[in-house]
Write an enzyme that holds these catalytic residues in place. Structure first.
Site, PDB file in Angstrom:
ATOM      1  N   HIS A 282      50.153  51.316  33.462  1.00 52.02           N
ATOM      2  CA  HIS A 282      48.945  51.792  32.808  1.00 52.02           C
ATOM      3  C   HIS A 282      49.200  52.108  31.342  1.00 52.02           C
ATOM      4  CE1 HIS A 282      44.940  52.909  32.192  1.00 52.02           C
ATOM      5  NE2 HIS A 282      45.282  54.063  31.729  1.00 52.02           N
ATOM      6  N   LYS A 428      29.537  41.812  49.110  1.00 48.60           N
ATOM      7  CA  LYS A 428      28.621  40.729  48.763  1.00 48.60           C
ATOM      8  C   LYS A 428      28.417  39.831  49.985  1.00 48.60           C
ATOM      9  CE  LYS A 428      29.309  38.476  45.001  1.00 48.60           C
ATOM     10  NZ  LYS A 428      29.968  37.788  43.868  1.00 48.60           N
ATOM     11  N   ARG A 512      34.943  36.977  27.596  1.00 43.41           N
ATOM     12  CA  ARG A 512      35.670  37.204  28.839  1.00 43.41           C
ATOM     13  C   ARG A 512      37.185  37.113  28.643  1.00 43.41           C
ATOM     14  NH1 ARG A 512      33.842  36.537  33.873  1.00 43.41           N
ATOM     15  NH2 ARG A 512      35.617  35.183  34.420  1.00 43.41           N
TER      16      ARG A 512
END
EC number: 1.1.1.49
Length: 539
Positions: A282, A428, A512
């Site tokens: 991180h 989904k 993106r």
């Protein structure tokens, strides 16, 4: 403790205070039990940003919720800056509460009076002897029995001073006797080194002074609500058990996206990079390659929870054993399954070298060589200056065999765990579109925390992890062998990046990322859903 219940028929959640933090079976299994007695919390680096913005606010919230007993706890700030007690209190006051909130004003006043400041260098016994005397005075004032006092040292400091600070704590500030349940523990922040060699050196230096049971390597992503939910989701729900394997799952994505750049931190970021920043640790700090490790390290920790086998119990060591086994099964990363990027304009920062190859974007594919996951790509993605901000786990299932509805192009089934923002879990699905005709459409089964748990405050990660430290629960902290194996996975790649053997591809801010990253995902078997966007429900 605080618990949450929904009154039947009202649909509203309310808060109740309970006498225990966890149910009895969990406490028994995890091996952590409630502890009482005089508690001294020393925040080293108390005048720095991390302490002001994260450590002290977390401690205040624990105090406000009743987890830090004012009759037992005292908090000591330590740093080189010469300050009075009141000056430190004034520095952190604005980070703790909204000054207009009258309800919290009384709690704030009580909390601040628990804080005492000691100044001194990080490599001299004189300052730490003063700190020890201040802690001892607190323990005596509480009539603490010898051997029952608890001392927690939180190192909100750069890793470069960890060895000297730990040596001073060991020499000057240890709990003199622990016969009656007392202890001394240290919390160290990332980065844990910059590559395998430096990480092992740092671990050895600290390990010579403290037992592993006393060391808490904190990674705040492991304290996030949805990350902590992973074990429950996987092993407490029957319908996931037969699906969670290579027979049903096509690929797994673990994504950390930010819609802002380095924001004036270009020099710092150029030293460490996105892989070290997120993918490995991180915010693990070091060189060009480290940015990639820093970006991928939280992903590695999350990957362990997604891919690990069921532990034999909820004891922290059993859980951490399974995490290590997963990491040991990861095969070496190949350059063909890595795409690095650097957003255009990154080098405009005057603190960044004109020829910098430091990646601000990385997509890396990890492959796990075991019976459950053979052939399933784990796609780790992280980047800055992209078109959205989110952190999520996206599990994409295989196509339905014999698709009689011809709906494969609409998208596959996916189980998505949104870590931030708008914490949620949703599945989904392909369903019939309402109407007279037989047409299919993508929709979702949605558990959005903001809607389902209205009025419930989700604790900050640092609150949870500091409380775990006090309770002696190391489940959500990084063990030395886990850290070592994670570095073994990424260090060869990081060194190749440092040598310039793997180049960063320019990409437009707000996009993106490099188109080559999407091509790599497609090659790995990921099928992007077009025309469907998950929208967090409104209250």
């Amino acid at each position: 403790m605080l618990t949450f219940e929904c009154k039947m028929g009202s649909g509203q959640w309310h808060v109740e205070r309970r006498s225990t933090l966890r149910n009895d079976s969990f406490v028994k299994e995890s091996g952590s039990a409630p502890e009482t007695g005089c508690l001294s919390i020393a925040v080293l680096g108390a005048s720095g940003d991390l302490a002001k913005k994260k450590t002290f606010p977390a401690l205040f919230n624990l105090f406000r919720q009743g987890f830090l007993n004012p009759d037992e706890v005292h908090i000591f700030g330590y740093a080189r800056t010469k300050l009075s007690d009141e000056e430190l209190r004034d520095r952190i006051r604005g980070y703790l509460v909204d000054q207009k909130n009258a309800e919290q004003a009384e709690a704030l006043s009580k909390f601040l009076h628990l804080i005492k400041y000691v100044s001194g260098p990080y490599d001299s016994e004189e300052g730490f002897q003063r700190l020890d005397r201040a802690i001892s005075e607190h323990e005596i004032s509480k009539n603490s029995s010898e051997g029952s006092s608890r001392r927690l040292f939180y190192l909100a400091l750069p890793p470069s001073v960890y060895p000297s600070v730990c040596k001073m704590i060991k020499t000057c500030c240890m709990n003199k006797c622990t016969d009656l349940g007392g202890w001394t523990r240290i919390v160290v922040e990332k980065p844990f080194g910059k590559d395998l060699e430096s990480a092992e050196q740092l671990s050895s230096q600290i390990g010579e002074l403290f037992d592993e049971s006393q060391i808490y390597r904190i990674d705040h992503y492991l304290g996030k609500e949805l990350v902590q939910n992973m074990l429950v989701l996987r092993f407490a729900n029957r319908f996931f058990l037969p699906l969670w394997n290579r027979d049903n799952i096509e690929n797994v994505q673990i994504v950390f996206r930010e819609d802002f750049g380095t924001e004036g931190r270009g020099g710092y970021f150029d030293e460490y990079g996105i892989i070290r920043d997120i993918i490995q640790n991180h915010l693990l700090q070091a060189s060009v390659s480290e940015i990639i490790f820093m970006t991928t390290e939280p992903s590695i920790k999350v990957l362990c929870l997604v891919a690990m086998e069921k532990p034999i119990s909820l004891k922290p060591e059993h859980i951490r054993d399974e995490k290590v086994k997963v990491l040991q099964s990861v095969v070496p990363i190949t350059d063909e399954e890595v795409v690095l990027g650097q957003y255009e304009g990154y080098r405009d920062d005057p603190t960044v070298p004109d020829d910098s190859n430091t990646p601000t974007f990385a997509t890396t594919i990890l492959r796990i060589h075991n019976e459950r996951w053979e052939g399933v790509p784990f796609i780790l993605k992280a980047g800055k200056a992209l078109n959205s901000r989110k952190a999520e786990i996206r599990i994409q299932f295989k196509d339905v065999p014999g698709d009689i509805f011809r709906c494969t192009k609409q998208g596959r089934n996916e189980f998505v765990i949104r870590l931030q923002p708008s914490e949620a879990m949703y599945m989904k699905l392909t369903v019939k579109q309402p109407g007279l005709e037989m047409q299919t459409v993508q929709s979702e089964l949605d558990l959005s925390y903001g809607q389902r748990y209205q009025g419930v405050s989700i604790p900050e990660a640092y609150e949870r992890l500091i409380l775990d430290t006090i309770k002696g629960d190391q489940q959500h902290f990084v063990r030395r062998d886990e850290l070592k194996v994670a570095w073994e996975i990424f260090t060869p790649l990081l060194h190749r990046i440092d040598k310039g053997e793997v180049k960063s591809i320019p990409y437009e801010p707000g996009s993106r990322g490099p188109k080559e990253a999407d091509q790599l995902l497609e090659k790995a078997g990921y099928l992007q859903t077009h025309g469907y966007i998950w929208i967090p429900p409104t209250l």
